[in-house]
Write an enzyme that holds these catalytic residues in place. Structure first.
Site, PDB file in Angstrom:
ATOM      1  N   GLU A 153      -0.341 -11.291   3.902  1.00  0.00           N
ATOM      2  CA  GLU A 153      -0.323 -10.242   4.930  1.00  0.00           C
ATOM      3  C   GLU A 153      -0.603 -10.840   6.310  1.00  0.00           C
ATOM      4  O   GLU A 153       0.075 -10.533   7.284  1.00  0.00           O
ATOM      5  CB  GLU A 153      -1.363  -9.157   4.609  1.00  0.00           C
ATOM      6  CG  GLU A 153      -0.933  -8.262   3.465  1.00  0.00           C
ATOM      7  CD  GLU A 153      -1.890  -7.117   3.197  1.00  0.00           C
ATOM      8  OE1 GLU A 153      -2.961  -7.051   3.819  1.00  0.00           O
ATOM      9  OE2 GLU A 153      -1.560  -6.270   2.346  1.00  0.00           O
TER      10      GLU A 153
ATOM     11  N   LYS B 211      -7.782   6.479   9.169  1.00  0.00           N
ATOM     12  CA  LYS B 211      -8.032   5.034   9.266  1.00  0.00           C
ATOM     13  C   LYS B 211      -8.664   4.624  10.600  1.00  0.00           C
ATOM     14  O   LYS B 211      -9.062   3.477  10.777  1.00  0.00           O
ATOM     15  CB  LYS B 211      -6.722   4.254   9.080  1.00  0.00           C
ATOM     16  CG  LYS B 211      -5.973   4.581   7.787  1.00  0.00           C
ATOM     17  CD  LYS B 211      -6.798   4.187   6.585  1.00  0.00           C
ATOM     18  CE  LYS B 211      -6.129   4.482   5.256  1.00  0.00           C
ATOM     19  NZ  LYS B 211      -4.948   3.745   4.963  1.00  0.00           N
TER      20      LYS B 211
ATOM     21  N   ASP C  22       3.113  -2.570   8.367  1.00  0.00           N
ATOM     22  CA  ASP C  22       2.138  -2.506   7.266  1.00  0.00           C
ATOM     23  C   ASP C  22       1.075  -1.454   7.567  1.00  0.00           C
ATOM     24  O   ASP C  22       0.890  -1.057   8.733  1.00  0.00           O
ATOM     25  CB  ASP C  22       1.470  -3.886   7.081  1.00  0.00           C
ATOM     26  CG  ASP C  22       0.787  -4.037   5.723  1.00  0.00           C
ATOM     27  OD1 ASP C  22       0.762  -3.064   4.942  1.00  0.00           O
ATOM     28  OD2 ASP C  22       0.285  -5.147   5.445  1.00  0.00           O
ATOM     29  N   GLY C  23       0.384  -1.024   6.551  1.00  0.00           N
ATOM     30  CA  GLY C  23      -0.745  -0.105   6.700  1.00  0.00           C
ATOM     31  C   GLY C  23      -2.013  -0.884   6.996  1.00  0.00           C
ATOM     32  O   GLY C  23      -1.988  -2.107   7.191  1.00  0.00           O
TER      33      GLY C  23
ATOM     34  N   GLY D  95       0.837  -1.202   0.000  1.00  0.00           N
ATOM     35  CA  GLY D  95       0.000   0.000   0.000  1.00  0.00           C
ATOM     36  C   GLY D  95       0.867   1.245   0.000  1.00  0.00           C
ATOM     37  O   GLY D  95       2.105   1.160   0.085  1.00  0.00           O
ATOM     38  N   SER D  96       0.233   2.403  -0.058  1.00  0.00           N
ATOM     39  CA  SER D  96       1.003   3.645  -0.192  1.00  0.00           C
ATOM     40  C   SER D  96       1.813   3.945   1.072  1.00  0.00           C
ATOM     41  O   SER D  96       2.951   4.425   0.984  1.00  0.00           O
ATOM     42  CB  SER D  96       0.070   4.805  -0.527  1.00  0.00           C
ATOM     43  OG  SER D  96      -0.957   4.910   0.424  1.00  0.00           O
TER      44      SER D  96
ATOM     45  N   GLY E  11      -6.300  -4.515  -0.950  1.00  0.00           N
ATOM     46  CA  GLY E  11      -5.426  -5.107  -1.965  1.00  0.00           C
ATOM     47  C   GLY E  11      -5.830  -6.566  -2.165  1.00  0.00           C
ATOM     48  O   GLY E  11      -6.944  -6.960  -1.835  1.00  0.00           O
TER      49      GLY E  11
HETATM   50  C1  5RP Z   1      -3.604  -3.887   1.556  1.00  0.00           C
HETATM   51  C2  5RP Z   1      -3.770  -3.178   2.842  1.00  0.00           C
HETATM   52  C3  5RP Z   1      -3.167  -1.824   2.950  1.00  0.00           C
HETATM   53  O1  5RP Z   1      -2.295  -1.810   4.023  1.00  0.00           O
HETATM   54  C4  5RP Z   1      -4.264  -0.831   3.158  1.00  0.00           C
HETATM   55  O2  5RP Z   1      -5.119  -0.853   2.028  1.00  0.00           O
HETATM   56  C5  5RP Z   1      -3.725   0.590   3.375  1.00  0.00           C
HETATM   57  O3  5RP Z   1      -3.271   1.173   2.197  1.00  0.00           O
HETATM   58  P1  5RP Z   1      -2.696   2.630   2.149  1.00  0.00           P
HETATM   59  O4  5RP Z   1      -1.456   2.661   2.979  1.00  0.00           O
HETATM   60  O5  5RP Z   1      -2.412   2.867   0.683  1.00  0.00           O
HETATM   61  O6  5RP Z   1      -3.740   3.580   2.670  1.00  0.00           O
HETATM   62  O7  5RP Z   1      -4.332  -3.678   3.773  1.00  0.00           O
HETATM   63  O8  5RP Z   1      -4.212  -5.147   1.613  1.00  0.00           O
END
Ligand code: 5RP
Length: 224
Positions: free
Chosen positions: A103, A121, A81-82, A26-27, A97
């Site tokens: 994950e 979030k 991770d996000g 993710g970003s 995703g």
């Molecule tokens: C992918 C995820 C990502 O961590 C989630 O979508 C957050 O994305 P971003 O950092 O782009 O807001 O769970 O499966």
């Protein structure tokens, strides 16, 4: 530095020499991958990374991080991770995703799992902002949909081109559902016990801490 970049850099303080580090997708996770690669090179930390998706693997490779395959690890030191949603007790929703299985495997095998995200979030209940994804065996999707429909509303995920079903990196379909039940512990148990669901987006009792940014300020939430 934007809010996502800020928490990604803050997470670097949990990295030390010779660690095996899991890379999210993710970003926000992308900022962490870049920052980690830079620090690893500059400080010769000898960090090795494991990616949670093909996308993060390519990103890490381009950034010059040495990579291990999932098959080569028994556990990892740190996973960063996000998330799509985070509650105050650190239950997460993930999986916008297509790499839920990898994950959750990394989250489960990490000695420390730190979530990095901006304030947008934070939610009261999992499912407040997004439907909850379940990755399902392709041959079973209609059977499982028939089970889930009794608990909420939703459907199979359509691909980005809108000309077919979305396929995860493990070759499965995704059912995105909004449930009437709001208790994440109960939903987690229900989805985990439904045959044919390979993995789902509720990460219950897995995160150890979260770094949350809001207009340049960071607050931390830790599991007690
Ligand atoms: C992918 C995820 C990502 O961590 C989630 O979508 C957050 O994305 P971003 O950092 O782009 O807001 O769970 O499966």
């Amino acid at each position: 530095m934007n809010d996502k970049e800020l928490v990604a850099h803050q997470a670097l303080q949990y990295v030390s020499e010779n660690m095996i580090v899991g890379l999210g997708t993710g970003s926000t996770a992308n900022y962490f991958i870049d920052a980690l690669a830079k620090r690893n090179k500059e400080e010769k930390l000898n960090v090795r990374a494991v990616s949670s998706s093909v996308v993060s693997m390519i990103k890490a490779k381009e950034a010059g991080l040495p990579l291990l395959a999932m098959e080569q690890i028994k556990e990892i030191d740190l996973y960063v991770d996000g998330a799509d949603e985070i509650t105050s007790d650190l239950t997460l929703l993930k999986g916008r995703g297509y790499d839920l299985v990898r994950e959750k495997l990394l989250a489960r095998s990490a000695k420390k799992f730190i979530v990095i995200a901006d304030e947008s979030k934070i939610v009261k209940n999992i499912g407040d902002n997004f439907p909850i994804p379940s990755e399902v065996h392709p041959f079973a999707w209609d059977l499982i949909k028939n089970v889930l429909i009794k608990k909420g509303t939703g459907d199979i995920r359509i691909n980005a081109a809108k000309d077919g079903y979305a396929i995860t990196s493990c070759g499965n379909f995704v059912l995105d559902f909004n449930y009437t039940e709001k208790d994440a512990e109960k939903l987690n148990a229900f989805l985990s016990q439904t045959p044919g669901i390979v993995e789902h987006g509720i990460f219950y009792n897995l995160a150890h801490g979260a770094l949350i940014s809001n207009n340049g300020k960071i607050r931390e939430i830790w599991k007690t």
